[in-house]
Design a protein around this motif. Structure first.
Motif, PDB file in Angstrom:
ATOM      1  N   HIS A 172       0.838  -1.201   0.000  1.00  0.00           N
ATOM      2  CA  HIS A 172       0.000   0.000   0.000  1.00  0.00           C
ATOM      3  C   HIS A 172       0.877   1.257   0.000  1.00  0.00           C
ATOM      4  CE1 HIS A 172      -2.899   3.056   1.144  1.00  0.00           C
ATOM      5  NE2 HIS A 172      -2.073   3.390   2.123  1.00  0.00           N
ATOM      6  N   GLU A 173       1.926   1.265   0.789  1.00  0.00           N
ATOM      7  CA  GLU A 173       2.782   2.454   0.896  1.00  0.00           C
ATOM      8  C   GLU A 173       3.506   2.780  -0.404  1.00  0.00           C
ATOM      9  OE1 GLU A 173       5.044   1.726   4.502  1.00  0.00           O
ATOM     10  OE2 GLU A 173       3.564   2.843   5.672  1.00  0.00           O
ATOM     11  N   PHE A 174       3.630   1.803  -1.303  1.00  0.00           N
ATOM     12  CA  PHE A 174       4.235   2.076  -2.616  1.00  0.00           C
ATOM     13  C   PHE A 174       3.406   3.096  -3.395  1.00  0.00           C
ATOM     14  CE2 PHE A 174       6.150  -2.437  -2.516  1.00  0.00           C
ATOM     15  CZ  PHE A 174       7.276  -1.975  -1.865  1.00  0.00           C
ATOM     16  N   ILE A 175       2.110   3.207  -3.083  1.00  0.00           N
ATOM     17  CA  ILE A 175       1.258   4.219  -3.723  1.00  0.00           C
ATOM     18  C   ILE A 175       1.790   5.612  -3.396  1.00  0.00           C
ATOM     19  CG2 ILE A 175      -1.045   5.296  -3.669  1.00  0.00           C
ATOM     20  CD1 ILE A 175      -2.156   2.452  -3.113  1.00  0.00           C
ATOM     21  N   HIS A 176       2.172   5.811  -2.146  1.00  0.00           N
ATOM     22  CA  HIS A 176       2.622   7.127  -1.691  1.00  0.00           C
ATOM     23  C   HIS A 176       4.043   7.445  -2.158  1.00  0.00           C
ATOM     24  CE1 HIS A 176      -0.974   7.323   0.725  1.00  0.00           C
ATOM     25  NE2 HIS A 176      -0.661   6.188   1.341  1.00  0.00           N
ATOM     26  N   THR A 177       4.853   6.427  -2.335  1.00  0.00           N
ATOM     27  CA  THR A 177       6.258   6.653  -2.715  1.00  0.00           C
ATOM     28  C   THR A 177       6.489   6.474  -4.219  1.00  0.00           C
ATOM     29  OG1 THR A 177       6.824   4.339  -2.305  1.00  0.00           O
ATOM     30  CG2 THR A 177       7.061   5.886  -0.447  1.00  0.00           C
ATOM     31  N   ASN A 178       5.444   6.105  -4.951  1.00  0.00           N
ATOM     32  CA  ASN A 178       5.542   5.854  -6.394  1.00  0.00           C
ATOM     33  C   ASN A 178       6.558   4.766  -6.741  1.00  0.00           C
ATOM     34  OD1 ASN A 178       3.527   7.605  -7.275  1.00  0.00           O
ATOM     35  ND2 ASN A 178       4.924   9.351  -7.220  1.00  0.00           N
ATOM     36  N   GLN A 179       6.775   3.837  -5.836  1.00  0.00           N
ATOM     37  CA  GLN A 179       7.703   2.744  -6.099  1.00  0.00           C
ATOM     38  C   GLN A 179       6.985   1.610  -6.818  1.00  0.00           C
ATOM     39  OE1 GLN A 179       9.111   2.423  -1.886  1.00  0.00           O
ATOM     40  NE2 GLN A 179      11.067   2.078  -2.933  1.00  0.00           N
ATOM     41  N   THR A 180       7.708   0.982  -7.716  1.00  0.00           N
ATOM     42  CA  THR A 180       7.240  -0.240  -8.381  1.00  0.00           C
ATOM     43  C   THR A 180       8.398  -1.239  -8.319  1.00  0.00           C
ATOM     44  OG1 THR A 180       7.861   0.776 -10.484  1.00  0.00           O
ATOM     45  CG2 THR A 180       5.530   0.852  -9.898  1.00  0.00           C
ATOM     46  N   PRO A 181       8.561  -1.899  -7.186  1.00  0.00           N
ATOM     47  CA  PRO A 181       9.757  -2.698  -6.953  1.00  0.00           C
ATOM     48  C   PRO A 181       9.763  -4.079  -7.622  1.00  0.00           C
ATOM     49  CG  PRO A 181       8.331  -2.786  -5.051  1.00  0.00           C
ATOM     50  CD  PRO A 181       7.703  -1.824  -6.012  1.00  0.00           C
ATOM     51  N   TYR A 182       8.616  -4.552  -8.090  1.00  0.00           N
ATOM     52  CA  TYR A 182       8.575  -5.874  -8.709  1.00  0.00           C
ATOM     53  C   TYR A 182       8.809  -5.714 -10.205  1.00  0.00           C
ATOM     54  CZ  TYR A 182       6.494  -7.043  -4.232  1.00  0.00           C
ATOM     55  OH  TYR A 182       6.263  -7.197  -2.886  1.00  0.00           O
ATOM     56  N   VAL A 183       9.955  -6.217 -10.683  1.00  0.00           N
ATOM     57  CA  VAL A 183      10.382  -6.003 -12.065  1.00  0.00           C
ATOM     58  C   VAL A 183      10.369  -7.322 -12.827  1.00  0.00           C
ATOM     59  CG1 VAL A 183      12.254  -5.140 -13.524  1.00  0.00           C
ATOM     60  CG2 VAL A 183      11.887  -4.141 -11.270  1.00  0.00           C
ATOM     61  N   CYS A 184       9.786  -7.298 -14.017  1.00  0.00           N
ATOM     62  CA  CYS A 184       9.796  -8.483 -14.872  1.00  0.00           C
ATOM     63  C   CYS A 184      11.203  -8.655 -15.452  1.00  0.00           C
ATOM     64  CB  CYS A 184       8.775  -8.344 -16.001  1.00  0.00           C
ATOM     65  SG  CYS A 184       8.757  -9.773 -17.102  1.00  0.00           S
ATOM     66  N   ARG A 185      11.789  -9.805 -15.241  1.00  0.00           N
ATOM     67  CA  ARG A 185      13.157 -10.085 -15.686  1.00  0.00           C
ATOM     68  C   ARG A 185      13.207 -10.734 -17.068  1.00  0.00           C
ATOM     69  NH1 ARG A 185      15.524  -6.694 -12.543  1.00  0.00           N
ATOM     70  NH2 ARG A 185      15.368  -7.141 -10.344  1.00  0.00           N
ATOM     71  N   GLU A 186      12.048 -10.895 -17.698  1.00  0.00           N
ATOM     72  CA  GLU A 186      12.004 -11.487 -19.036  1.00  0.00           C
ATOM     73  C   GLU A 186      12.750 -10.560 -19.998  1.00  0.00           C
ATOM     74  OE1 GLU A 186      11.066 -14.437 -21.717  1.00  0.00           O
ATOM     75  OE2 GLU A 186      10.661 -14.451 -19.565  1.00  0.00           O
ATOM     76  N   PRO A 187      13.687 -11.097 -20.783  1.00  0.00           N
ATOM     77  CA  PRO A 187      14.441 -10.247 -21.719  1.00  0.00           C
ATOM     78  C   PRO A 187      13.512  -9.452 -22.635  1.00  0.00           C
ATOM     79  CG  PRO A 187      15.381 -12.449 -21.634  1.00  0.00           C
ATOM     80  CD  PRO A 187      14.106 -12.492 -20.844  1.00  0.00           C
ATOM     81  N   GLY A 188      13.745  -8.153 -22.704  1.00  0.00           N
ATOM     82  CA  GLY A 188      12.955  -7.283 -23.555  1.00  0.00           C
ATOM     83  C   GLY A 188      11.683  -6.761 -22.920  1.00  0.00           C
ATOM     84  N   CYS A 189      11.377  -7.149 -21.691  1.00  0.00           N
ATOM     85  CA  CYS A 189      10.125  -6.717 -21.069  1.00  0.00           C
ATOM     86  C   CYS A 189      10.398  -5.591 -20.068  1.00  0.00           C
ATOM     87  CB  CYS A 189       9.411  -7.888 -20.386  1.00  0.00           C
ATOM     88  SG  CYS A 189       7.798  -7.409 -19.702  1.00  0.00           S
ATOM     89  N   GLY A 190      10.809  -5.938 -18.865  1.00  0.00           N
ATOM     90  CA  GLY A 190      11.145  -4.928 -17.869  1.00  0.00           C
ATOM     91  C   GLY A 190       9.978  -4.182 -17.248  1.00  0.00           C
ATOM     92  N   LEU A 191       8.738  -4.646 -17.452  1.00  0.00           N
ATOM     93  CA  LEU A 191       7.607  -3.978 -16.805  1.00  0.00           C
ATOM     94  C   LEU A 191       7.770  -4.020 -15.292  1.00  0.00           C
ATOM     95  CD1 LEU A 191       4.488  -5.124 -18.855  1.00  0.00           C
ATOM     96  CD2 LEU A 191       5.468  -2.844 -18.750  1.00  0.00           C
ATOM     97  N   ARG A 192       7.251  -3.003 -14.630  1.00  0.00           N
ATOM     98  CA  ARG A 192       7.381  -2.891 -13.184  1.00  0.00           C
ATOM     99  C   ARG A 192       5.994  -2.882 -12.552  1.00  0.00           C
ATOM    100  NH1 ARG A 192      12.692  -1.215 -12.052  1.00  0.00           N
ATOM    101  NH2 ARG A 192      12.067  -0.739  -9.922  1.00  0.00           N
ATOM    102  N   PHE A 193       5.917  -3.432 -11.337  1.00  0.00           N
ATOM    103  CA  PHE A 193       4.633  -3.573 -10.660  1.00  0.00           C
ATOM    104  C   PHE A 193       4.744  -3.157  -9.204  1.00  0.00           C
ATOM    105  CE2 PHE A 193       4.939  -6.517 -14.121  1.00  0.00           C
ATOM    106  CZ  PHE A 193       3.748  -6.321 -14.804  1.00  0.00           C
ATOM    107  N   ARG A 194       3.641  -2.662  -8.678  1.00  0.00           N
ATOM    108  CA  ARG A 194       3.569  -2.252  -7.280  1.00  0.00           C
ATOM    109  C   ARG A 194       3.270  -3.447  -6.381  1.00  0.00           C
ATOM    110  NH1 ARG A 194      -0.092   1.918  -7.637  1.00  0.00           N
ATOM    111  NH2 ARG A 194       1.655   3.281  -8.014  1.00  0.00           N
TER     112      ARG A 194
END
Length: 139
Positions: free
Chosen positions: A53-75
């Protein structure tokens, strides 16, 4: 594989393990909420829920897709897990289609000389009466 289903009336959520089911029940079906956000004072039922929940306030998206060429980030870790299943499904489709494509390319080599390009102009596709596999190009 075992599936853990929420027993709360009207809730049909399913989880792969008992820990996630318990976290869901505490978050949505009990009054036992004990973790408070320092930013907005919202009260959450677990430390993990508060952290995400606190990632909403800090704008963090720490979960990163490691698939080559992707790199999408998630809260949320759950969003990241759901996203990873997309890559698995795509790989399965590509692997299946490359086998089908290989078989078709062998057939095409055998009949390639017999087809007149002018005849292709008048060619119409047959009516599809059942589901068919798609052929994706091998990249």
């Amino acid at each position: 594989m075992d599936s853990y289903i929420c027993q709360f009336p009207g809730c049909f959520k399913q989880y792969k393990n008992r820990c996630n089911l318990k976290r869901h029940e505490e978050a949505f079906h009990t009054e036992n909420k004990k973790f408070q956000c320092v930013h907005c004072k919202k009260i959450l039922s677990s430390k993990q829920n508060l952290k995400e929940h606190e990632f909403i306030h800090t704008n963090q998206t720490p979960y990163v897709c490691r698939e080559p060429g992707c790199g999408l980030r998630f809260r949320h870790g759950s969003q990241h897990s759901a996203h990873k299943r997309i890559h698995v499904a795509i790989k399965n489709i590509v692997n299946r289609s490359s086998v089908v494509s290989f078989k078709l390319s062998n057939i095409e080599e055998d009949i390639e000389e017999e087809i007149n390009p002018k005849d292709m102009m008048d060619f119409t596709l047959p009516l599809i009466k059942r589901s068919q596999d798609y052929i994706l190009p091998v990249i």
